[in-house]
Design a protein around this motif. Sequence first.
Motif, PDB file in Angstrom:
ATOM      1  N   SER A  13      16.656  15.184 -46.810  1.00  0.00           N
ATOM      2  CA  SER A  13      16.076  16.425 -47.340  1.00  0.00           C
ATOM      3  C   SER A  13      14.589  16.527 -47.047  1.00  0.00           C
ATOM      4  O   SER A  13      14.050  17.636 -46.921  1.00  0.00           O
ATOM      5  CB  SER A  13      16.310  16.503 -48.852  1.00  0.00           C
ATOM      6  OG  SER A  13      17.689  16.538 -49.161  1.00  0.00           O
ATOM      7  N   ALA A  14      13.922  15.387 -46.925  1.00  0.00           N
ATOM      8  CA  ALA A  14      12.477  15.387 -46.681  1.00  0.00           C
ATOM      9  C   ALA A  14      12.132  15.611 -45.212  1.00  0.00           C
ATOM     10  O   ALA A  14      10.963  15.897 -44.897  1.00  0.00           O
ATOM     11  CB  ALA A  14      11.876  14.066 -47.150  1.00  0.00           C
ATOM     12  N   GLU A  15      13.110  15.479 -44.316  1.00  0.00           N
ATOM     13  CA  GLU A  15      12.843  15.692 -42.887  1.00  0.00           C
ATOM     14  C   GLU A  15      12.776  17.197 -42.605  1.00  0.00           C
ATOM     15  O   GLU A  15      13.762  17.911 -42.761  1.00  0.00           O
ATOM     16  CB  GLU A  15      13.940  15.034 -42.056  1.00  0.00           C
ATOM     17  CG  GLU A  15      13.934  15.390 -40.574  1.00  0.00           C
ATOM     18  CD  GLU A  15      12.573  15.202 -39.932  1.00  0.00           C
ATOM     19  OE1 GLU A  15      12.078  16.178 -39.327  1.00  0.00           O
ATOM     20  OE2 GLU A  15      11.998  14.096 -40.043  1.00  0.00           O
ATOM     21  N   PRO A  16      11.611  17.703 -42.192  1.00  0.00           N
ATOM     22  CA  PRO A  16      11.441  19.161 -42.070  1.00  0.00           C
ATOM     23  C   PRO A  16      12.316  19.806 -40.997  1.00  0.00           C
ATOM     24  O   PRO A  16      12.560  21.017 -41.060  1.00  0.00           O
ATOM     25  CB  PRO A  16       9.948  19.316 -41.740  1.00  0.00           C
ATOM     26  CG  PRO A  16       9.519  17.982 -41.229  1.00  0.00           C
ATOM     27  CD  PRO A  16      10.356  16.978 -41.924  1.00  0.00           C
ATOM     28  N   GLU A  17      12.807  19.031 -40.031  1.00  0.00           N
ATOM     29  CA  GLU A  17      13.622  19.611 -38.960  1.00  0.00           C
ATOM     30  C   GLU A  17      15.109  19.638 -39.292  1.00  0.00           C
ATOM     31  O   GLU A  17      15.922  20.062 -38.462  1.00  0.00           O
ATOM     32  CB  GLU A  17      13.402  18.837 -37.659  1.00  0.00           C
ATOM     33  CG  GLU A  17      11.990  18.957 -37.107  1.00  0.00           C
ATOM     34  CD  GLU A  17      11.596  20.410 -36.850  1.00  0.00           C
ATOM     35  OE1 GLU A  17      12.424  21.158 -36.309  1.00  0.00           O
ATOM     36  OE2 GLU A  17      10.463  20.785 -37.196  1.00  0.00           O
ATOM     37  N   LEU A  18      15.482  19.188 -40.507  1.00  0.00           N
ATOM     38  CA  LEU A  18      16.876  19.189 -40.911  1.00  0.00           C
ATOM     39  C   LEU A  18      17.120  20.175 -42.043  1.00  0.00           C
ATOM     40  O   LEU A  18      16.279  20.347 -42.924  1.00  0.00           O
ATOM     41  CB  LEU A  18      17.304  17.789 -41.369  1.00  0.00           C
ATOM     42  CG  LEU A  18      17.383  16.706 -40.286  1.00  0.00           C
ATOM     43  CD1 LEU A  18      17.765  15.374 -40.917  1.00  0.00           C
ATOM     44  CD2 LEU A  18      18.365  17.089 -39.186  1.00  0.00           C
ATOM     45  N   ILE A  19      18.300  20.798 -42.013  1.00  0.00           N
ATOM     46  CA  ILE A  19      18.710  21.750 -43.048  1.00  0.00           C
ATOM     47  C   ILE A  19      20.008  21.247 -43.664  1.00  0.00           C
ATOM     48  O   ILE A  19      20.983  20.973 -42.961  1.00  0.00           O
ATOM     49  CB  ILE A  19      18.940  23.160 -42.464  1.00  0.00           C
ATOM     50  CG1 ILE A  19      17.673  23.673 -41.770  1.00  0.00           C
ATOM     51  CG2 ILE A  19      19.397  24.125 -43.551  1.00  0.00           C
ATOM     52  CD1 ILE A  19      17.910  24.956 -40.983  1.00  0.00           C
ATOM     53  N   ASN A  20      20.042  21.124 -44.967  1.00  0.00           N
ATOM     54  CA  ASN A  20      21.247  20.708 -45.671  1.00  0.00           C
ATOM     55  C   ASN A  20      22.274  21.841 -45.604  1.00  0.00           C
ATOM     56  O   ASN A  20      21.992  22.973 -46.013  1.00  0.00           O
ATOM     57  CB  ASN A  20      20.921  20.364 -47.125  1.00  0.00           C
ATOM     58  CG  ASN A  20      22.060  19.643 -47.830  1.00  0.00           C
ATOM     59  OD1 ASN A  20      23.219  19.762 -47.447  1.00  0.00           O
ATOM     60  ND2 ASN A  20      21.733  18.906 -48.879  1.00  0.00           N
ATOM     61  N   GLN A  21      23.462  21.551 -45.098  1.00  0.00           N
ATOM     62  CA  GLN A  21      24.508  22.577 -45.012  1.00  0.00           C
ATOM     63  C   GLN A  21      25.077  22.944 -46.381  1.00  0.00           C
ATOM     64  O   GLN A  21      25.785  23.943 -46.494  1.00  0.00           O
ATOM     65  CB  GLN A  21      25.639  22.092 -44.100  1.00  0.00           C
ATOM     66  CG  GLN A  21      25.273  22.014 -42.629  1.00  0.00           C
ATOM     67  CD  GLN A  21      26.480  21.776 -41.734  1.00  0.00           C
ATOM     68  OE1 GLN A  21      27.616  21.784 -42.194  1.00  0.00           O
ATOM     69  NE2 GLN A  21      26.237  21.568 -40.453  1.00  0.00           N
ATOM     70  N   TYR A  22      24.764  22.157 -47.387  1.00  0.00           N
ATOM     71  CA  TYR A  22      25.306  22.410 -48.728  1.00  0.00           C
ATOM     72  C   TYR A  22      24.174  22.472 -49.738  1.00  0.00           C
ATOM     73  O   TYR A  22      24.105  21.695 -50.692  1.00  0.00           O
ATOM     74  CB  TYR A  22      26.340  21.325 -49.090  1.00  0.00           C
ATOM     75  CG  TYR A  22      27.574  21.441 -48.228  1.00  0.00           C
ATOM     76  CD1 TYR A  22      28.622  22.269 -48.597  1.00  0.00           C
ATOM     77  CD2 TYR A  22      27.652  20.770 -47.015  1.00  0.00           C
ATOM     78  CE1 TYR A  22      29.733  22.413 -47.787  1.00  0.00           C
ATOM     79  CE2 TYR A  22      28.764  20.910 -46.196  1.00  0.00           C
ATOM     80  CZ  TYR A  22      29.802  21.734 -46.598  1.00  0.00           C
ATOM     81  OH  TYR A  22      30.908  21.892 -45.789  1.00  0.00           O
ATOM     82  N   ASP A  23      23.278  23.410 -49.501  1.00  0.00           N
ATOM     83  CA  ASP A  23      22.122  23.638 -50.363  1.00  0.00           C
ATOM     84  C   ASP A  23      21.352  22.343 -50.539  1.00  0.00           C
ATOM     85  O   ASP A  23      20.915  21.752 -49.579  1.00  0.00           O
ATOM     86  CB  ASP A  23      22.553  24.258 -51.691  1.00  0.00           C
ATOM     87  CG  ASP A  23      23.193  25.623 -51.506  1.00  0.00           C
ATOM     88  OD1 ASP A  23      22.742  26.354 -50.604  1.00  0.00           O
ATOM     89  OD2 ASP A  23      24.143  25.943 -52.232  1.00  0.00           O
ATOM     90  N   ASP A  24      21.227  21.863 -51.763  1.00  0.00           N
ATOM     91  CA  ASP A  24      20.401  20.685 -52.003  1.00  0.00           C
ATOM     92  C   ASP A  24      21.215  19.459 -52.388  1.00  0.00           C
ATOM     93  O   ASP A  24      20.671  18.478 -52.907  1.00  0.00           O
ATOM     94  CB  ASP A  24      19.383  20.976 -53.111  1.00  0.00           C
ATOM     95  CG  ASP A  24      18.422  22.085 -52.729  1.00  0.00           C
ATOM     96  OD1 ASP A  24      18.064  22.154 -51.537  1.00  0.00           O
ATOM     97  OD2 ASP A  24      18.036  22.875 -53.599  1.00  0.00           O
ATOM     98  N   GLY A  25      22.542  19.484 -52.171  1.00  0.00           N
ATOM     99  CA  GLY A  25      23.358  18.386 -52.673  1.00  0.00           C
ATOM    100  C   GLY A  25      24.260  17.772 -51.618  1.00  0.00           C
ATOM    101  O   GLY A  25      24.054  17.919 -50.410  1.00  0.00           O
ATOM    102  N   TYR A  26      25.291  17.110 -52.104  1.00  0.00           N
ATOM    103  CA  TYR A  26      26.245  16.435 -51.243  1.00  0.00           C
ATOM    104  C   TYR A  26      27.294  17.413 -50.736  1.00  0.00           C
ATOM    105  O   TYR A  26      27.556  18.455 -51.349  1.00  0.00           O
ATOM    106  CB  TYR A  26      26.925  15.293 -52.008  1.00  0.00           C
ATOM    107  CG  TYR A  26      25.962  14.251 -52.520  1.00  0.00           C
ATOM    108  CD1 TYR A  26      25.252  13.430 -51.653  1.00  0.00           C
ATOM    109  CD2 TYR A  26      25.747  14.099 -53.897  1.00  0.00           C
ATOM    110  CE1 TYR A  26      24.367  12.472 -52.132  1.00  0.00           C
ATOM    111  CE2 TYR A  26      24.865  13.144 -54.386  1.00  0.00           C
ATOM    112  CZ  TYR A  26      24.181  12.338 -53.496  1.00  0.00           C
ATOM    113  OH  TYR A  26      23.300  11.397 -53.971  1.00  0.00           O
TER     114      TYR A  26
END
Length: 241
Positions: free
Chosen positions: A197-210
Motif C-alpha cells: 500500500s505504501a508503494e506509490p506505483e501500486l494500486i490495491n484492486q480491493y480498496d484498502d484491504g485483502y
Amino acid sequence: MFPQGPAADPAGSHGELRIRTFHPRRGRVTAAQADAINRLWPRWGVDIDGRPLDLAALFHSNTSGTPLPVVVEIGFGMGDATARMAADDPATGILAVDVHTPGQGNLLHLAERNGLSNIRVANGDAVILFRDMLPPACLAGLRVYFPDPWPKARHHKRRLIQPDFIRLAVSRLASGAVVHCATDWEPYAEQMLEVLSAEPELINQYDDGYAPRPDFRPMTKFERQGIDKGHVVRDLIFTRR
C-alpha cells in the motif's frame, strides 16, 4: 550429480553483503526429478547468474512465434500450483524462481508430462534476477505465494516483501501488471499490506484491504495444512500504475 543442471551458487552470491531471504536447499531428489533436471535443464532451466536475460528469446508462442507476456513467480515449492496455472493460461509465460532442487526437478517433470512449454525454471536469488537481469517494464506480473514468514522478530528483516524489494520489482513491471501475494501468517499479511500500500506505483484492486481468494490460484497441500491448523489465508492483489 547434475553436470548441466542448476548451479549451486550461479551468481557467486556469497560475495553479497545484504541479508538473505532464503537458504539454498538441495534435499533428496527422486529418480524422476533427477532425470528431468539432467534432460530438461539445458532447455528450460535458467541460472540466475547476473547476466541480462532475453525474455523474448526465452518465451515464445508455439503457434505464432511471438513473445509471451511473462510473470515471475518466486518460491514455487514442488511446482504443482505453478504447473496448473501454466496449463490454465498457456498464453502467459511463467518464470518460476526457487532454490529447492527437488522442486525444480518436479516442476520440470510436470512441465514435460503435461506439455507446458510456457514454464521456465530459474535457480538462484530473485533479487539478483530483478536487479541485474531484467530490463525496466518487461513483466506482466509478480507472484509470491506463501513465502517464508520468518516468524521470529529478529528474523523479520529476512522477509522478502520489504519496501526496497517491492520498489525494485515494480520498476520491472509494465503498466497494468499484477502483483499477487498470499500468506497464511497473519502478521506477515499485515506487513505485506502495509508495504504494498505504501508503494506509490501500486494500486490495491480491493480498496484498502485483502482480496477474496481468487479461483485462478490453485489450492496447494501447504495451504490446506495451514487451514487445518486454523491459519487464515490472505491474498493481496495490486496493479502497477
